[in-house]
Design a protein around this motif. Structure first.
Motif, short mmCIF file in Angstrom:
data_model
loop_
_atom_site.label_atom_id
_atom_site.label_comp_id
_atom_site.label_asym_id
_atom_site.label_seq_id
_atom_site.Cartn_x
_atom_site.Cartn_y
_atom_site.Cartn_z
N PHE A 155 16.81 5.03 -0.70
CA PHE A 155 16.58 6.26 -1.45
C PHE A 155 17.27 6.17 -2.80
CE2 PHE A 155 17.54 10.55 -2.80
CZ PHE A 155 16.38 11.25 -2.52
N LEU A 156 18.54 5.74 -2.79
CA LEU A 156 19.29 5.63 -4.04
C LEU A 156 18.69 4.58 -4.97
CD1 LEU A 156 22.94 5.92 -2.68
CD2 LEU A 156 21.63 7.65 -3.95
N GLN A 157 18.18 3.50 -4.39
CA GLN A 157 17.57 2.43 -5.20
C GLN A 157 16.40 3.00 -6.02
OE1 GLN A 157 18.65 -1.01 -4.40
NE2 GLN A 157 17.74 -1.59 -6.33
N LEU A 158 15.54 3.76 -5.36
CA LEU A 158 14.39 4.32 -6.07
C LEU A 158 14.83 5.42 -7.03
CD1 LEU A 158 11.37 4.20 -6.52
CD2 LEU A 158 11.07 5.77 -4.58
N LEU A 159 15.82 6.20 -6.66
CA LEU A 159 16.34 7.24 -7.56
C LEU A 159 16.87 6.61 -8.84
CD1 LEU A 159 17.11 10.20 -8.14
CD2 LEU A 159 19.28 9.74 -6.96
N ASP A 202 0.87 -1.18 0.00
CA ASP A 202 0.00 0.00 0.00
C ASP A 202 0.91 1.23 0.00
OD1 ASP A 202 -1.66 2.15 0.56
OD2 ASP A 202 -2.61 1.19 2.30
N CYS A 203 0.91 1.96 -1.10
CA CYS A 203 1.81 3.11 -1.26
C CYS A 203 1.57 4.19 -0.21
CB CYS A 203 1.64 3.72 -2.65
SG CYS A 203 2.12 2.64 -4.00
N GLN A 204 0.37 4.28 0.32
CA GLN A 204 0.06 5.34 1.29
C GLN A 204 0.18 4.89 2.75
OE1 GLN A 204 -2.20 5.02 -1.50
NE2 GLN A 204 -0.95 6.56 -2.47
N HIS A 205 0.42 3.61 2.97
CA HIS A 205 0.47 3.10 4.35
C HIS A 205 1.67 3.66 5.10
CE1 HIS A 205 0.32 0.46 7.78
NE2 HIS A 205 1.57 0.15 7.56
N ARG A 206 1.40 4.11 6.33
CA ARG A 206 2.46 4.55 7.25
C ARG A 206 2.43 3.62 8.45
NH1 ARG A 206 1.61 10.75 6.82
NH2 ARG A 206 2.91 11.11 5.00
N ASP A 207 3.58 3.15 8.83
CA ASP A 207 3.70 2.26 9.99
C ASP A 207 3.28 2.98 11.26
OD1 ASP A 207 4.64 -0.24 11.20
OD2 ASP A 207 6.27 0.98 12.01
N ALA A 208 3.57 4.28 11.33
CA ALA A 208 3.20 5.11 12.48
C ALA A 208 3.36 6.57 12.06
CB ALA A 208 4.09 4.80 13.67
N PHE A 224 5.59 4.76 1.34
CA PHE A 224 6.30 4.62 0.08
C PHE A 224 6.04 5.84 -0.79
CE2 PHE A 224 6.86 3.11 -4.31
CZ PHE A 224 8.16 2.67 -4.23
N GLU A 225 4.82 6.38 -0.73
CA GLU A 225 4.50 7.59 -1.48
C GLU A 225 5.38 8.76 -1.02
OE1 GLU A 225 0.57 9.95 -2.92
OE2 GLU A 225 0.61 9.37 -0.80
N ASP A 226 5.59 8.89 0.27
CA ASP A 226 6.46 9.95 0.79
C ASP A 226 7.87 9.81 0.22
OD1 ASP A 226 4.39 10.97 2.40
OD2 ASP A 226 5.01 9.75 4.12
N LEU A 227 8.39 8.59 0.24
CA LEU A 227 9.72 8.33 -0.31
C LEU A 227 9.74 8.69 -1.80
CD1 LEU A 227 12.62 7.15 -0.25
CD2 LEU A 227 11.58 4.90 -0.68
N TYR A 228 8.74 8.25 -2.53
CA TYR A 228 8.65 8.52 -3.96
C TYR A 228 8.69 10.03 -4.22
CZ TYR A 228 6.61 8.62 -8.68
OH TYR A 228 6.39 8.85 -10.01
N LEU A 229 7.92 10.79 -3.46
CA LEU A 229 7.88 12.24 -3.66
C LEU A 229 9.22 12.90 -3.31
CD1 LEU A 229 4.29 12.96 -2.32
CD2 LEU A 229 5.06 12.93 -4.72
N ARG A 230 9.89 12.41 -2.27
CA ARG A 230 11.22 12.93 -1.94
C ARG A 230 12.21 12.64 -3.05
NH1 ARG A 230 14.59 11.28 2.01
NH2 ARG A 230 13.54 9.32 2.38
N VAL A 231 12.16 11.43 -3.58
CA VAL A 231 13.06 11.04 -4.68
C VAL A 231 12.78 11.89 -5.91
CG1 VAL A 231 13.60 9.18 -6.31
CG2 VAL A 231 13.56 8.72 -3.85
N GLN A 232 11.50 12.09 -6.23
CA GLN A 232 11.14 12.90 -7.39
C GLN A 232 11.67 14.33 -7.24
OE1 GLN A 232 10.46 10.45 -9.50
NE2 GLN A 232 8.81 11.63 -10.40
N ALA A 233 11.49 14.92 -6.07
CA ALA A 233 11.96 16.29 -5.83
C ALA A 233 13.48 16.37 -5.95
CB ALA A 233 11.51 16.76 -4.44
N PHE A 234 14.16 15.37 -5.41
CA PHE A 234 15.62 15.36 -5.48
C PHE A 234 16.10 15.19 -6.92
CE2 PHE A 234 19.75 13.18 -5.26
CZ PHE A 234 20.47 14.15 -4.59
#
Length: 112
Positions: A73-77, A27-33, A39-49
Motif C-alpha cells: 500500500f505504501l509503495q503505491l502511495l 491485468d489491473c482488474q483481475h481478482r485471484d478470488a 490492482f485496481e481496488d488497491l489503486y482506488l484505496r490508495v487514491q482515496a487515502f
C-alpha cells in the motif's frame, strides 16, 4: 492480491507459482478470488487515502502525520505522491518492478 482462503496454511514457496501467475497477467482488474483485491481496488484505496491525507494535512500547522500500513500500500502511495499516474498496465508493471527491486521493509521508517 491473493486469496486469503487459498493461502491459508501455505508458505512463500507454496505461493510462488500463484504470485508469478498473478503478476504475469498484468491485468489491473483481475481478482485471484472473491476474497482478493485487484490492482485496481488497491489503486482506488490508495487514491482515496491520498486525498484524505491532503485534506487532513490542511488542519495541522506542522504538517507532520504518521502513517502505518502494509508495504505494498505504501509503495503505491509513494509512487502516486511522487508522480501521479492513471491506472494503467504500465503503472502496474512499474509497481511490480519497484516491489521487487526496492521493497518497503517491515517497520521501515521514512520521511516524505
Amino acid at each position: 492480491y491473493l486469496s486469503e482462503r487459498k493461502c491459508a496454511n501455505t508458505n512463500l514457496n507454496d505461493r510462488k507459482a500463484w504470485v508469478n501467475a498473478y503478476w504475469d497477467k498484468m491485468d489491473c482488474q483481475h481478482r485471484d478470488a472473491d476474497d482478493a483485491e485487484s490492482f485496481e481496488d488497491l489503486y482506488l484505496r490508495v487514491q482515496a487515502f491520498h486525498h484524505k491525507l491532503k485534506a487532513v494535512a490542511e488542519h495541522y500547522a506542522e504538517k507532520n502525520l504518521a502513517v502505518f500500513s502494509h508495504g505494498q500500500f505504501l509503495q503505491l502511495l509513494i509512487m502516486q505522491i511522487q508522480q501521479p499516474s492513471p491506472l494503467t498496465k504500465e503503472l502496474m508493471q512499474q509497481f511490480r518492478s519497484d516491489l521487487v527491486r526496492q521493497p518497503i521493509k517491515n517497520t521501515e521508517f521514512f520521511i516524505f
